[in-house]
Design an enzyme around this catalytic site. Structure first.
Site, PDB file in Angstrom:
ATOM      1  N   TRP A 101      52.512  30.777  42.901  1.00  0.00           N
ATOM      2  CA  TRP A 101      52.102  29.587  42.141  1.00  0.00           C
ATOM      3  C   TRP A 101      51.680  29.943  40.728  1.00  0.00           C
ATOM      4  O   TRP A 101      52.077  29.258  39.772  1.00  0.00           O
ATOM      5  CB  TRP A 101      51.011  28.811  42.885  1.00  0.00           C
ATOM      6  CG  TRP A 101      51.560  28.206  44.145  1.00  0.00           C
ATOM      7  CD1 TRP A 101      51.266  28.555  45.419  1.00  0.00           C
ATOM      8  CD2 TRP A 101      52.546  27.164  44.241  1.00  0.00           C
ATOM      9  NE1 TRP A 101      52.002  27.800  46.297  1.00  0.00           N
ATOM     10  CE2 TRP A 101      52.786  26.941  45.611  1.00  0.00           C
ATOM     11  CE3 TRP A 101      53.247  26.398  43.303  1.00  0.00           C
ATOM     12  CZ2 TRP A 101      53.700  25.983  46.063  1.00  0.00           C
ATOM     13  CZ3 TRP A 101      54.152  25.447  43.752  1.00  0.00           C
ATOM     14  CH2 TRP A 101      54.371  25.251  45.126  1.00  0.00           C
ATOM     15  N   ASP A 176      43.848  26.425  39.465  1.00  0.00           N
ATOM     16  CA  ASP A 176      44.690  25.622  40.350  1.00  0.00           C
ATOM     17  C   ASP A 176      44.076  25.773  41.739  1.00  0.00           C
ATOM     18  O   ASP A 176      44.228  26.812  42.378  1.00  0.00           O
ATOM     19  CB  ASP A 176      46.124  26.155  40.303  1.00  0.00           C
ATOM     20  CG  ASP A 176      47.050  25.463  41.317  1.00  0.00           C
ATOM     21  OD1 ASP A 176      46.551  24.624  42.106  1.00  0.00           O
ATOM     22  OD2 ASP A 176      48.253  25.767  41.320  1.00  0.00           O
ATOM     23  N   LYS A 200      47.242  18.929  50.437  1.00  0.00           N
ATOM     24  CA  LYS A 200      46.830  20.044  51.287  1.00  0.00           C
ATOM     25  C   LYS A 200      45.527  19.693  52.006  1.00  0.00           C
ATOM     26  O   LYS A 200      45.424  19.812  53.207  1.00  0.00           O
ATOM     27  CB  LYS A 200      46.649  21.324  50.466  1.00  0.00           C
ATOM     28  CG  LYS A 200      47.757  21.594  49.426  1.00  0.00           C
ATOM     29  CD  LYS A 200      48.993  22.241  50.019  1.00  0.00           C
ATOM     30  CE  LYS A 200      50.203  22.197  49.097  1.00  0.00           C
ATOM     31  NZ  LYS A 200      50.132  22.995  47.889  1.00  0.00           N
TER      32      LYS A 200
HETATM   33  C1  LIG Z   1      51.296  23.097  46.785  1.00  0.00           C
HETATM   34  C2  LIG Z   1      50.832  23.789  45.560  1.00  0.00           C
HETATM   35  C3  LIG Z   1      51.306  23.436  44.277  1.00  0.00           C
HETATM   36  C4  LIG Z   1      52.438  22.444  44.081  1.00  0.00           C
HETATM   37  O1  LIG Z   1      52.058  21.171  44.201  1.00  0.00           O
HETATM   38  P1  LIG Z   1      53.131  19.991  44.003  1.00  0.00           P
HETATM   39  O2  LIG Z   1      52.337  18.817  44.403  1.00  0.00           O
HETATM   40  O3  LIG Z   1      54.305  20.279  44.883  1.00  0.00           O
HETATM   41  O4  LIG Z   1      53.497  19.969  42.570  1.00  0.00           O
HETATM   42  C5  LIG Z   1      50.784  24.073  43.190  1.00  0.00           C
HETATM   43  N1  LIG Z   1      49.845  25.030  43.324  1.00  0.00           N
HETATM   44  C6  LIG Z   1      49.386  25.411  44.529  1.00  0.00           C
HETATM   45  C7  LIG Z   1      48.357  26.482  44.616  1.00  0.00           C
HETATM   46  C8  LIG Z   1      49.863  24.799  45.678  1.00  0.00           C
HETATM   47  O5  LIG Z   1      49.402  25.179  46.874  1.00  0.00           O
END
Ligand SMILES: *Cc1c(COP(=O)(O)O)cnc(C)c1O
Length: 369
Positions: A101, A176, A200
């Site tokens: 990521w 993030d 998530k």
């Molecule tokens: C799932 C995830 C993303 C991507 O998210 P989207 O909603 O598909 O854009 C980005 N960063 C992390 C750490 C993730 O787990």
């Protein structure tokens, strides 16, 4: 109703109580005669839902008053562009690369920032360790430092956020926290901006949460779309354009569920953290003593949320997954880039689900010996 245990990395399990409330309110929210999806975002009913969700989240995560909470769209990946569009100010962006990521984040930032520097990387260890902050080569005058605080695919997590000032940087830290938001408290004194998709740990896909320190607003590059300009979004209470109303409502129900959780004398996020530690410990300690299963991540970097593991005999992978499904243990297949298995133990996964997984893993291991 007895539902299977869902170990998906995202979109992921949602607490049954939240789904039941949403089902009960689907056709008529609180006597309004409307379902939430049918309401104007500017009507008093939805404004009440939005204000409650924001206040509950602020309380749960102890978000200080000088941070704005924004409900946006586009997911974590869109934020990889929206953050540099808002914060890069034509200066260097520093990125700590600890897995897939943050790798994507640094690539995307290059489209918008004049310079992007990878200041530390875990690539040498195939992302099974986290580079120690004391070794980071932070830039002078960087506009911000990007960090993925939980790498969902590689299963590495920062258990303490770096103190950038102590490391000699004045830059704000951008995290993030998509895949561990609300699983543990956040030290806001070390954070300038946090973003995460909701799918998530907070509810359905379609809602992106951004929590940003006020002094970082108002510096967007001219090319930044208005709907993605944090100041415009903040000045309009996340209603510059139509917000993801259903996602906000579902996240709001999840916040209320979180506020009701208790573990011993802890409530809310503190209770979730205790439960998440216990869940992760149970699975890691079983894997570590097993002859069949293997987790390759350094113990101090192991994620509580996403636990990738391998069968030493990979020819047994399909049999493992089929047996798991038969026992109501769903979505354990690992990410295609890593292979093997992955168990995601988000807030909606009870300890009993991890116990059921470990008991199946033990049975499978004994059966094949
Ligand atoms: C799932 C995830 C993303 C991507 O998210 P989207 O909603 O598909 O854009 C980005 N960063 C992390 C750490 C993730 O787990």
């Amino acid at each position: 109703m007895n539902r299977p245990y869902n170990f998906s990395a995202g979109p992921a399990a949602i607490p049954a109580e939240v789904l039941e409330t949403a089902a009960a309110e689907m056709l008529d929210w609180h006597g309004s005669g409307m379902g939430v999806m049918e309401m104007s975002h500017r009507g008093k009913e939805f404004i009440a839902i939005y204000e409650q969700a924001e206040a509950d989240l602020r309380e749960l995560l102890a978000v200080p008053a000088h941070f704005k909470i924004l409900f946006m769209q586009g997911g974590g990946l869109a934020e990889n562009a929206i953050v540099p569009l808002n914060l890069s100010r034509a200066a260097t962006v520093d990125v700590v690369v600890t897995g897939s990521w943050s790798q994507k984040s640094q690539k995307e930032a290059r489209k918008y920032a004049s310079e992007v520097r990878v200041v530390a990387s875990g690539e040498g260890s195939h992302f099974t360790t986290l580079p120690d902050p004391s070794t980071w080569q932070l830039s002078r005058g960087a506009s911000y430092v990007h960090l993925c605080s939980n790498e969902t695919i590689h299963g590495v997590e920062f258990h303490e956020l770096p103190d950038l000032q102590a490391l000699g940087s004045d830059a704000p830290l951008v995290i993030d926290f998509s895949s561990h938001v609300a699983s543990r408290p956040v030290d806001w004194s070390r954070v300038g901006l946090a973003f995460g998709g909701a799918q998530k740990n907070l509810g359905p896909a379609g809602l992106t949460l951004v929590i940003v320190r006020e002094d970082l607003l108002g510096h967007a590059l001219p090319a930044c779309p208005s709907a993605f300009d944090y100041k415009v979004v903040a000045d309009n209470q996340s209603m510059f354009n139509t917000p993801p109303t259903w996602g906000i409502y579902m996240a709001g129900l999840t916040f209320q569920w979180l506020k009701r959780q208790k573990e011993g004398d802890a409530t809310g996020i503190a209770a979730m953290e205790r439960r998440n530690i216990a869940k992760a410990q149970l699975l890691y300690s079983y894997i570590d003593q097993s002859q069949l299963y293997l987790n390759k991540v350094a113990p101090n970097a192991r994620s509580r949320m996403n636990i990738p593991f391998f069968l030493r005999d990979e020819s047994r992978n399909d049999a493992f997954l089929a047996g798991a499904k038969e026992r109501g243990l769903l979505q354990l297949k690992g990410h295609k880039s890593v292979g093997g298995m992955r168990a995601s133990l988000y807030n909606a996964m009870p300890l009993a689900g991890v116990e059921a997984l470990v008991s199946y893993m033990r049975e499978f291991e004994q059966h094949q010996a």
